[in-house]
Design an enzyme around this catalytic site. Structure first.
Site, PDB file in Angstrom:
ATOM      1  N   ASP A   1       0.851  -1.186   0.000  1.00  0.00           N
ATOM      2  CA  ASP A   1       0.000   0.000   0.000  1.00  0.00           C
ATOM      3  C   ASP A   1       0.891   1.242   0.000  1.00  0.00           C
ATOM      4  O   ASP A   1       1.707   1.436   0.908  1.00  0.00           O
ATOM      5  CB  ASP A   1      -0.897  -0.007   1.249  1.00  0.00           C
ATOM      6  CG  ASP A   1      -2.082   0.944   1.117  1.00  0.00           C
ATOM      7  OD1 ASP A   1      -2.092   1.742   0.163  1.00  0.00           O
ATOM      8  OD2 ASP A   1      -2.987   0.894   1.971  1.00  0.00           O
TER       9      ASP A   1
ATOM     10  N   ASP B   1      -3.377   2.562  -5.718  1.00  0.00           N
ATOM     11  CA  ASP B   1      -2.211   2.585  -4.828  1.00  0.00           C
ATOM     12  C   ASP B   1      -2.093   1.343  -3.949  1.00  0.00           C
ATOM     13  O   ASP B   1      -1.422   1.368  -2.919  1.00  0.00           O
ATOM     14  CB  ASP B   1      -2.267   3.837  -3.932  1.00  0.00           C
ATOM     15  CG  ASP B   1      -3.544   3.922  -3.107  1.00  0.00           C
ATOM     16  OD1 ASP B   1      -4.416   3.033  -3.246  1.00  0.00           O
ATOM     17  OD2 ASP B   1      -3.682   4.877  -2.323  1.00  0.00           O
ATOM     18  N   GLU B   2      -2.706   0.244  -4.376  1.00  0.00           N
ATOM     19  CA  GLU B   2      -2.788  -0.946  -3.515  1.00  0.00           C
ATOM     20  C   GLU B   2      -2.658  -2.219  -4.351  1.00  0.00           C
ATOM     21  O   GLU B   2      -3.308  -2.363  -5.384  1.00  0.00           O
ATOM     22  CB  GLU B   2      -4.136  -0.920  -2.796  1.00  0.00           C
ATOM     23  CG  GLU B   2      -4.341  -1.930  -1.727  1.00  0.00           C
ATOM     24  CD  GLU B   2      -5.724  -1.796  -1.097  1.00  0.00           C
ATOM     25  OE1 GLU B   2      -5.947  -2.467  -0.078  1.00  0.00           O
ATOM     26  OE2 GLU B   2      -6.576  -1.043  -1.622  1.00  0.00           O
TER      27      GLU B   2
END
EC number: 2.7.7.7
Length: 391
Positions: A12, A106-107
């Site tokens: 993350d 973003d993960e």
């Protein structure tokens, strides 16, 4: 045959939007930064750790955030940069990982099951994190665990910019002291109900049997009991860069009427955007294709900010068409394609009136699903008969 031990890493990017803004403007480092809309009507899309100390969090109205921290710096956000950095990290992971899922901008989840035969999976994951930081400059946290749920919860514990390994067999012990709302899906209403039952920490759930939990909360209660045991069986879904959604139309007669061609372009863009939303995806690339009567086919594409919204996609389609089209030439076929698809979970929808706009699209799609896709259309795509023109 012995079932291999599962190893799932969850990566993350820490405070992703803020981190990108700081890289582009180092003067923002260690300051209370709010990324999002205007101070009056905007919403906080992301905030720095310095801002969080004042009680600010994402999805908070910007007006309230500024009351909590008047000295906060508001950055409107450069979403094209977020897309660029996200693709950069994706490319680094794709070059190394045997199987990964891009859960959002973003993960990421990486499935390393079976890889422990060949290398130390924890050391490998640390090395990947270091490579991402070295190449992009972005801070990133990860957790390695035996399933996606534990990995995601543990990543929050590793932040900011850290990492953790929950060893196989230690899942229940890791979860026990954590607040029960750390379990994904436990919202405010359920959290209150659980506290009324005397359940504050995840370990408190185990004071009840699975049957008791189901009696109190239905199937969700039994599911919570299973999760409190550290059990979760969701698979890592492979990320396919090449997946796309497209539509094209071969005209019965070659077309030169610009108004018609642009109307058709809007209609097709609406169509692929609708399909995108139904799949709960966002697109990061758009292309327009034109075929002429001599069967010469040309296409042009461009990267875009991840989106599923008609009003953001239509201007891009128009721009691509005008750059591609040979003026005055009849057109045999017109096509639109969306690619670089990723999951729907993206904080970018929190910019300005994004949340309201998303709700509007949901309402429009609900009407289309119930009464037919052609019921709601952009005005310029509606074909008016000669009889109607005379009314």
């Amino acid at each position: 045959m012995q079932i291999p031990q599962r190893y799932i890493a969850h990566f993350d990017l820490d405070s992703f939007f803020v981190s990108v803004e700081v890289l582009n403007n180092p003067d923002l480092k260690d300051k209370p930064v709010l990324v999002g809309g205007s101070a009056e009507r905007g919403v906080v899309a992301a905030c720095s750790y310095a801002a969080r100390k004042f009680g600010i969090h994402s999805a908070m109205p910007m007006k309230k955030a500024m009351q909590l921290c008047p000295q906060a710096i508001i950055v409107r956000g450069t979403r094209g940069e977020y897309s660029r950095f996200s693709r950069w990290v994706t490319d680094i992971i794709a070059a190394k990982a045997p199987l990964f899922e891009k859960a959002s901008i973003d993960e990421f989840y990486i499935d390393l099951t079976g890889m422990d035969k060949y290398f130390d999976v924890f050391k490998w994951t640390i090395a990947l994190r270091e490579e991402i930081i070295e190449k992009t400059g972005l801070p990133i946290s990860f957790a390695l665990a035996t399933n996606k749920m534990i990995a995601k919860i543990a990543t929050d514990q590793a932040k900011p910019n850290g990492y953790i390994f929950i060893q196989p067999g230690m899942e229940k012990e890791f979860l026990a002291p954590l607040p029960v709302n750390k379990i994904p899906g436990v919202g405010e209403h359920t959290f209150i109900h659980l506290k009324e039952m005397g359940i504050n920490a995840i370990g408190d759930i185990l004071n009840y049997s699975a049957a008791e939990m189901e009696k109190r909360l239905g199937k969700w209660g039994a599911d919570l009991w299973t999760k409190a045991q550290g059990l979760h069986f969701s698979e890592v879904h492979p990320y396919h860069e090449a997946k796309s959604i497209s539509t094209e139309n071969t005209f019965e007669e070659n077309k030169t009427d610009m108004a018609f061609l642009l109307s058709e372009l809007v209609r097709m863009t609406e169509k692929v955007a609708y399909e995108l939303r139904q799949d709960e995806k966002l697109a990061g690339c758009m292309a327009v294709k034109i075929r002429y009567p001599d069967f010469e086919t040309t296409s042009r594409q461009t990267t875009i900010n991840y989106t599923f919204r008609d009003d953001e996609l239509i201007p891009v389609a128009m721009d691509l068409f005008h750059k591609l089209y040979r003026k005055g030439q009849p057109v045999r076929l017109l096509g639109v394609r969306l690619s670089e698809l990723t999951n729907h979970a993206i904080q970018g929808s929190l910019f300005d009136d994004g949340a309201k706009k998303n709700n509007l699209y949901k309402a429009i799609d609900d009407v289309k699903n119930k009464f037919g896709k052609s019921l709601l259309q952009k005005a310029r795509t509606v074909k008016i008969t000669d009889k109607e023109k005379g009314r």
